[in-house]
Design an enzyme around this catalytic site. Structure first.
Site, PDB file in Angstrom:
ATOM      1  N   TYR A 122      90.365 -13.836  92.257  1.00 41.27           N
ATOM      2  CA  TYR A 122      91.548 -13.040  91.933  1.00 41.27           C
ATOM      3  C   TYR A 122      93.039 -14.754  91.702  1.00 41.27           C
ATOM      4  O   TYR A 122      93.676 -14.566  91.201  1.00 41.27           O
ATOM      5  CB  TYR A 122      92.573 -12.262  93.185  1.00 41.27           C
ATOM      6  CG  TYR A 122      91.227 -11.142  92.898  1.00 41.27           C
ATOM      7  CD1 TYR A 122      90.476 -10.633  92.166  1.00 41.27           C
ATOM      8  CD2 TYR A 122      91.270  -9.808  93.662  1.00 41.27           C
ATOM      9  CE1 TYR A 122      89.772  -9.242  91.630  1.00 41.27           C
ATOM     10  CE2 TYR A 122      90.938  -9.048  94.025  1.00 41.27           C
ATOM     11  CZ  TYR A 122      89.707  -8.887  93.095  1.00 41.27           C
ATOM     12  OH  TYR A 122      89.043  -7.555  93.527  1.00 41.27           O
ATOM     13  N   LYS A 124      77.004 -13.001  99.547  1.00 37.74           N
ATOM     14  CA  LYS A 124      76.168 -12.916  98.704  1.00 37.74           C
ATOM     15  C   LYS A 124      75.507 -14.208  98.130  1.00 37.74           C
ATOM     16  O   LYS A 124      75.852 -15.041  97.621  1.00 37.74           O
ATOM     17  CB  LYS A 124      76.542 -12.124  97.231  1.00 37.74           C
ATOM     18  CG  LYS A 124      75.598 -12.316  96.313  1.00 37.74           C
ATOM     19  CD  LYS A 124      74.962 -10.643  96.883  1.00 37.74           C
ATOM     20  CE  LYS A 124      73.890 -10.516  95.963  1.00 37.74           C
ATOM     21  NZ  LYS A 124      72.774  -9.672  95.750  1.00 37.74           N
ATOM     22  N   ASP A 162      88.305  -6.164  98.215  1.00 37.05           N
ATOM     23  CA  ASP A 162      89.167  -5.243  97.757  1.00 37.05           C
ATOM     24  C   ASP A 162      88.419  -4.388  97.775  1.00 37.05           C
ATOM     25  O   ASP A 162      88.511  -2.797  97.302  1.00 37.05           O
ATOM     26  CB  ASP A 162      89.518  -5.922  96.678  1.00 37.05           C
ATOM     27  CG  ASP A 162      90.197  -5.493  95.556  1.00 37.05           C
ATOM     28  OD1 ASP A 162      90.589  -4.290  96.202  1.00 37.05           O
ATOM     29  OD2 ASP A 162      90.124  -5.375  94.779  1.00 37.05           O
ATOM     30  N   ASP A 207      88.566  -0.225 100.384  1.00 36.81           N
ATOM     31  CA  ASP A 207      88.574   1.052  99.391  1.00 36.81           C
ATOM     32  C   ASP A 207      87.566   2.671  99.353  1.00 36.81           C
ATOM     33  O   ASP A 207      87.970   3.433  99.693  1.00 36.81           O
ATOM     34  CB  ASP A 207      88.993   0.930  97.604  1.00 36.81           C
ATOM     35  CG  ASP A 207      89.996   0.292  97.325  1.00 36.81           C
ATOM     36  OD1 ASP A 207      90.957   0.284  97.914  1.00 36.81           O
ATOM     37  OD2 ASP A 207      90.434  -0.257  96.714  1.00 36.81           O
TER      38      ASP A 207
END
Ligand SMILES: [Mg+2]
Ligand SMILES: [Mg+2]
Lengths: 365, 365
Positions: free
Chosen positions: A145, A195, A251, A255
């Protein structure tokens, strides 16, 4: 041990002021019970600040926060300010600058199903029997981000959009230590999400996490790919204690985990700086549609105050007591409208009645 | 309309050969019922190929695939080959080269809960009543897993790991068209997944999807952030028809959606090239622990064959008939061990009995 704390209290918009009032009652009770003092400075933020001072985060508010040990934040935003440019709106205009100014690099997102509220989850009872308690530790100021370069190059139908995912040793190490410290005080199980089979950033991430783990022999570390974690949360959420995540994976997974609880309006969150400074706020929104009616659920704001006690004041006993008081109120059947299911033993209560009940539980504990 | 198709059949390891045998019976029945012919060439792949030819994807197998209209793939891998270097193992040594050689840029991952199997999901019955049927369309050869540069720079404790997320207009457009074409033939609802509030790649992605949507006025398009999608899948999976995803977001969400069905062993997948060529395989693994016992679930392989009929042969009627035959067998209570719950009306059957039952349903339909 420190006995006096300066708190910046930023109620904000929508239901913010009324749920903040209940958190204040709880802090009053903590003062009384634990012989501490919270010197509170109230300040404007969000839409309320735009209306009065012309911007979502006025300089006076920043100064009050800078003079404090922590920020207790309500919630901001509402339809009145939705027509402003995105960066001036209450959400981005207040939260992003606060993160930047105070170096809030670590986001703590608990996803808790209280045993009394397992029916609110969309997961089957047998999958979550007894509730679950997951803490997602999300890196908040790095990763894809924020890293550069990012942009769109080329023209016409020949463009290429690009972003950079990146982490340095130092960035990974400081968030990893927060996660291990948290795990040590909880279930002593840490799952680091990456990952690493395809991302170089994840290879570095995993190496640093492994290295730091040597300092925490009492915490059991494992690694999980982000896609598998998205599956395992659905299949068997009770396997998790603390999840350590790079920004974007956190993120997504925080959620997902929050939604699995079925009661987003119950969840607190914390954003921490290095040292003990932090900002604490409900994970949900400002719910302008129910504002001012004394029907909002104050639990997320009260649990945010408990996180403040734990992480910025070092008052673990007081934090435990507040959390236990909330749990007892829920176990006794008290429900605000958002979690009321008209089941046997449930009692529909107002915002202020829920706050009063938590205070009463806390005092008698 | 074309009546003859050349198929490369690659059974692979573990349960691959025995579930492939059931898919072959089903293709025989399709030949008979729909007056078409599938000329099938069998070839080695995976561990079986390593043992016989020294590598997971022998040249002879590639040649057979190149001479075919589509590949029906079983599954590969097992403990016998787990000590080999990662890139030589059956999984990476066969699947990655096949994707590259045949330009398989599009991964279709259906997540289907059959009405008869809603109890297998970890979601509550009321959340998934009547089942759901989501198709995740995942871009497979671009995005952050492949774009350059990526690596680790620096030394000691001063390193920086980095990866590049990138998409071009052309890459987004071709996957978007696949997704719109699929949505047009299904529920006519497409949700495109991105994170356009923070990623430049997503801004480009969203613009291209919007532009392409002008050619599909009959399909309802909406956009959703990836973190919200991770929540919405848990909360209300029935809202979704087709999800269009960049590579990494599709990797995460397709696994989450698959796990929500509760029966991973039932799910097929397809990897498509431009034009009609594609490779079709079960989403699950080779399950070496139950191989050779005639107890594995052949449904994922049979449904993979149905996808082959639909996407590579243009035989939508035949595909529909196979899928309906499977659904009827499940509705009649037939269950292999992995989905047997000992409930009223259930009958435990073998791999071959399940295949025979699907054939019988298909013939009589
Ligand atoms: Mg999020
Ligand atoms: Mg995956």
């Amino acid at each position: 041990m420190k006995k006096e704390f300066k708190l910046a209290v930023l109620p904000g918009d929508g239901i913010g002021p009324e749920i903040m009032a209940e958190a204040m009652k709880v802090l009053d009770a903590v003062e009384q019970k634990f012989q501490v003092r919270f010197e509170r400075q109230f300040a404007n933020v969000g839409g309320a600040a735009i209306d009065r001072d012309g911007k979502a985060l006025p300089d006076a508010t920043v100064e009050i926060c800078q003079a404090s040990d922590a920020i207790l934040f309500g919630s901001v935003g509402g339809p009145k300010w939705d027509t402003l440019p995105a960066e001036e709106r209450p959400e981005r205009g207040a939260l992003l600058p606060l993160r930047r100014i105070f170096g809030l690099f670590c986001n703590l997102r608990p996803a808790i199903v209280f045993p009394a509220l397992t029916s609110a989850s969309s997961l089957k009872e047998e999958v979550i029997a007894g509730g679950f308690d997951i803490l997602v530790v999300r890196e908040l100021t790095g990763g894809i981000y924020f890293a550069q370069p990012k942009g769109v190059e080329g023209e016409g139908g020949e463009r290429r959009g690009f972003d950079t995912m990146a982490y340095t040793d130092a960035e990974v190490e400081r968030i990893t230590r927060v996660a291990f410290d948290a795990a040590r005080k909880r279930g002593k199980k840490l799952v680091s999400i990456d990952k690493a089979n395809v991302l170089s950033t994840s290879v570095l991430w995993r190496e640093v996490v492994e290295r730091v783990s040597a300092d925490y022999p009492d915490v059991v570390l494992s690694h999980m790919y982000v896609d598998n974690a998205a599956m395992q949360l659905v299949k068997a959420p009770k396997q998790f204690d603390v999840l350590l995540c790079p920004n974007m994976f956190g993120d997504i997974l925080s959620d997902e985990a929050a939604m699995l609880t079925g009661s987003l309006g119950m969840l607190p969150s914390a954003s921490l700086a290095e040292g003990s400074f932090g900002m604490y706020e409900p994970a949900g929104g400002s719910a302008p549609d129910i504002a001012g009616k004394n029907i909002a659920n104050p639990v997320a704001q009260i649990l945010s105050a408990a996180m403040l006690l734990r992480y910025s004041c070092g008052l673990a006993d007081a934090a435990d007591a507040v959390e236990k008081a909330v749990e007892n109120c829920l176990a006794a059947g008290l429900r605000t409208g958002d979690i009321y299911q008209d089941a046997d033993g449930e009692q529909l209560v107002s915002t202020s009645a829920m706050g009063d009940a938590v205070v009463a539980e806390l005092i008698k504990s």
